[in-house]
Design a protein around this motif. Structure first.
Motif, PDB file in Angstrom:
ATOM      1  N   GLY A  46       0.781  -1.233   0.000  1.00 50.29           N
ATOM      2  CA  GLY A  46       0.000   0.000   0.000  1.00 50.29           C
ATOM      3  C   GLY A  46       0.812   1.282   0.000  1.00 50.29           C
ATOM      4  N   LYS A  47       2.058   1.213  -0.436  1.00 47.15           N
ATOM      5  CA  LYS A  47       2.929   2.397  -0.396  1.00 47.15           C
ATOM      6  C   LYS A  47       2.448   3.529  -1.297  1.00 47.15           C
ATOM      7  N   THR A  48       1.734   3.215  -2.367  1.00 44.92           N
ATOM      8  CA  THR A  48       1.289   4.267  -3.282  1.00 44.92           C
ATOM      9  C   THR A  48      -0.039   4.898  -2.864  1.00 44.92           C
ATOM     10  N   LEU A  49      -0.676   4.361  -1.842  1.00 43.44           N
ATOM     11  CA  LEU A  49      -1.976   4.881  -1.443  1.00 43.44           C
ATOM     12  C   LEU A  49      -1.882   6.288  -0.862  1.00 43.44           C
ATOM     13  N   SER A  50      -0.737   6.655  -0.305  1.00 46.64           N
ATOM     14  CA  SER A  50      -0.596   8.025   0.194  1.00 46.64           C
ATOM     15  C   SER A  50      -0.657   9.025  -0.957  1.00 46.64           C
ATOM     16  N   THR A  51      -0.008   8.709  -2.068  1.00 43.73           N
ATOM     17  CA  THR A  51      -0.063   9.578  -3.240  1.00 43.73           C
ATOM     18  C   THR A  51      -1.482   9.658  -3.779  1.00 43.73           C
ATOM     19  N   ALA A  52      -2.178   8.541  -3.785  1.00 40.62           N
ATOM     20  CA  ALA A  52      -3.571   8.538  -4.235  1.00 40.62           C
ATOM     21  C   ALA A  52      -4.434   9.405  -3.324  1.00 40.62           C
ATOM     22  N   MET A  53      -4.207   9.348  -2.022  1.00 41.02           N
ATOM     23  CA  MET A  53      -4.971  10.166  -1.077  1.00 41.02           C
ATOM     24  C   MET A  53      -4.767  11.653  -1.363  1.00 41.02           C
ATOM     25  N   LEU A  54      -3.530  12.035  -1.677  1.00 43.32           N
ATOM     26  CA  LEU A  54      -3.231  13.452  -1.900  1.00 43.32           C
ATOM     27  C   LEU A  54      -3.873  14.018  -3.159  1.00 43.32           C
ATOM     28  N   ARG A  55      -4.488  13.190  -3.961  1.00 43.16           N
ATOM     29  CA  ARG A  55      -5.188  13.652  -5.168  1.00 43.16           C
ATOM     30  C   ARG A  55      -6.628  14.100  -4.885  1.00 43.16           C
ATOM     31  N   ILE A  56      -7.119  13.816  -3.681  1.00 38.73           N
ATOM     32  CA  ILE A  56      -8.465  14.272  -3.316  1.00 38.73           C
ATOM     33  C   ILE A  56      -8.489  15.801  -3.353  1.00 38.73           C
ATOM     34  N   GLU A  57      -9.578  16.352  -3.850  1.00 34.33           N
ATOM     35  CA  GLU A  57      -9.747  17.811  -3.843  1.00 34.33           C
ATOM     36  C   GLU A  57     -10.549  18.227  -2.618  1.00 34.33           C
ATOM     37  N   VAL A  58     -10.088  19.309  -1.985  1.00 33.40           N
ATOM     38  CA  VAL A  58     -10.777  19.874  -0.824  1.00 33.40           C
ATOM     39  C   VAL A  58     -11.006  21.355  -1.067  1.00 33.40           C
ATOM     40  N   GLU A  59     -11.943  21.912  -0.334  1.00 34.75           N
ATOM     41  CA  GLU A  59     -12.213  23.340  -0.430  1.00 34.75           C
ATOM     42  C   GLU A  59     -11.568  24.051   0.745  1.00 34.75           C
ATOM     43  N   ILE A  60     -10.926  25.180   0.443  1.00 36.81           N
ATOM     44  CA  ILE A  60     -10.307  25.986   1.488  1.00 36.81           C
ATOM     45  C   ILE A  60     -10.767  27.435   1.321  1.00 36.81           C
ATOM     46  N   PRO A  61     -10.727  28.204   2.402  1.00 34.87           N
ATOM     47  CA  PRO A  61     -11.096  29.614   2.291  1.00 34.87           C
ATOM     48  C   PRO A  61     -10.197  30.343   1.291  1.00 34.87           C
ATOM     49  N   GLU A  62     -10.756  31.309   0.639  1.00 31.83           N
ATOM     50  CA  GLU A  62     -10.030  32.059  -0.381  1.00 31.83           C
ATOM     51  C   GLU A  62      -8.719  32.644   0.163  1.00 31.83           C
ATOM     52  N   ARG A  63      -8.719  33.127   1.394  1.00 28.68           N
ATOM     53  CA  ARG A  63      -7.501  33.740   1.957  1.00 28.68           C
ATOM     54  C   ARG A  63      -6.354  32.727   2.038  1.00 28.68           C
ATOM     55  N   LEU A  64      -6.669  31.463   2.350  1.00 28.68           N
ATOM     56  CA  LEU A  64      -5.622  30.437   2.379  1.00 28.68           C
ATOM     57  C   LEU A  64      -5.157  30.108   0.967  1.00 28.68           C
ATOM     58  N   ALA A  65      -6.075  30.112   0.032  1.00 25.24           N
ATOM     59  CA  ALA A  65      -5.717  29.841  -1.369  1.00 25.24           C
ATOM     60  C   ALA A  65      -4.793  30.940  -1.905  1.00 25.24           C
ATOM     61  N   VAL A  66      -5.049  32.181  -1.509  1.00 25.92           N
ATOM     62  CA  VAL A  66      -4.194  33.295  -1.940  1.00 25.92           C
ATOM     63  C   VAL A  66      -2.800  33.128  -1.342  1.00 25.92           C
ATOM     64  N   ASP A  67      -2.712  32.725  -0.070  1.00 25.39           N
ATOM     65  CA  ASP A  67      -1.401  32.469   0.556  1.00 25.39           C
ATOM     66  C   ASP A  67      -0.641  31.379  -0.205  1.00 25.39           C
ATOM     67  N   LEU A  68      -1.341  30.313  -0.594  1.00 23.43           N
ATOM     68  CA  LEU A  68      -0.698  29.224  -1.348  1.00 23.43           C
ATOM     69  C   LEU A  68      -0.171  29.723  -2.689  1.00 23.43           C
ATOM     70  N   ALA A  69      -1.001  30.496  -3.381  1.00 30.22           N
ATOM     71  CA  ALA A  69      -0.612  31.011  -4.702  1.00 30.22           C
ATOM     72  C   ALA A  69       0.558  31.972  -4.598  1.00 30.22           C
ATOM     73  N   ALA A  70       0.638  32.692  -3.487  1.00 35.61           N
ATOM     74  CA  ALA A  70       1.720  33.660  -3.296  1.00 35.61           C
ATOM     75  C   ALA A  70       3.015  33.006  -2.841  1.00 35.61           C
ATOM     76  N   GLY A  71       2.952  31.722  -2.583  1.00 36.81           N
ATOM     77  CA  GLY A  71       4.156  30.999  -2.155  1.00 36.81           C
ATOM     78  C   GLY A  71       4.481  31.192  -0.698  1.00 36.81           C
ATOM     79  N   ALA A  72       3.441  31.425   0.135  1.00 37.50           N
ATOM     80  CA  ALA A  72       3.673  31.556   1.567  1.00 37.50           C
ATOM     81  C   ALA A  72       4.292  30.273   2.100  1.00 37.50           C
ATOM     82  N   PRO A  73       5.116  30.379   3.135  1.00 32.19           N
ATOM     83  CA  PRO A  73       5.763  29.168   3.686  1.00 32.19           C
ATOM     84  C   PRO A  73       4.763  28.080   4.008  1.00 32.19           C
ATOM     85  N   ARG A  74       5.141  26.831   3.699  1.00 28.90           N
ATOM     86  CA  ARG A  74       4.241  25.694   3.873  1.00 28.90           C
ATOM     87  C   ARG A  74       4.445  24.956   5.169  1.00 28.90           C
ATOM     88  N   GLY A  75       5.388  25.257   5.962  1.00 26.23           N
ATOM     89  CA  GLY A  75       5.587  24.402   7.120  1.00 26.23           C
ATOM     90  C   GLY A  75       5.910  25.075   8.351  1.00 26.23           C
TER      91      GLY A  75
END
Length: 119
Positions: free
Chosen positions: A90-119
């Motif tokens: 089941g090693k590839t199932l983590s990659t499959a899980m990460l393909r699920i689409e989720v909804e996030i607030p617009e402000r978080l999406a803008v941070d992602l698009a701007a390259g805000a730190p991820r960790g």
């Protein structure tokens, strides 16, 4: 709200225990965790892995780690020692899980698009 693939919000890791796959999902930032809890339901994960996971799905919340852990029962063709599946652990199932689409607030999406730190 904006739809994004889970890999923008989380890491994932998977493995096996017999015929049960184990998939952990860890939020990249604490503010992503509530979206994971709300949207990665047992039903949604079971639907995503339909045809792979032939048994039930269990979910465990780990809020202190900003993580969720899923057990996908009867999904490895009997387990690593007896399965004829290419990915019997089941090693590839983590990659499959990460393909699920989720909804996030617009402000978080803008941070992602701007390259805000991820960790």
């Amino acid at each position: 709200m904006r739809r994004v693939q889970l890999f923008h919000l989380a890491h994932a890791r998977s493995g096996d225990k017999g015929d049960t796959a184990n998939v952990g999902v860890i939020a990249l930032r604490p503010e992503f965790y509530p979206a994971l809890v709300e949207q990665l339901t047992v039903e949604r994960v079971a639907a995503h892995f339909r045809g792979i996971c032939l048994g039930g799905v269990e979910r465990f919340e780990l809020p202190n780690l900003h993580a969720l852990n899923f057990l996908l029962h009867n999904s490895l063709g009997g387990g690593g020692t007896v399965s004829l599946k290419t990915d019997a652990q089941g090693k590839t199932l983590s990659t499959a899980m990460l393909r699920i689409e989720v909804e996030i607030p617009e402000r978080l999406a803008v941070d992602l698009a701007a390259g805000a730190p991820r960790g």
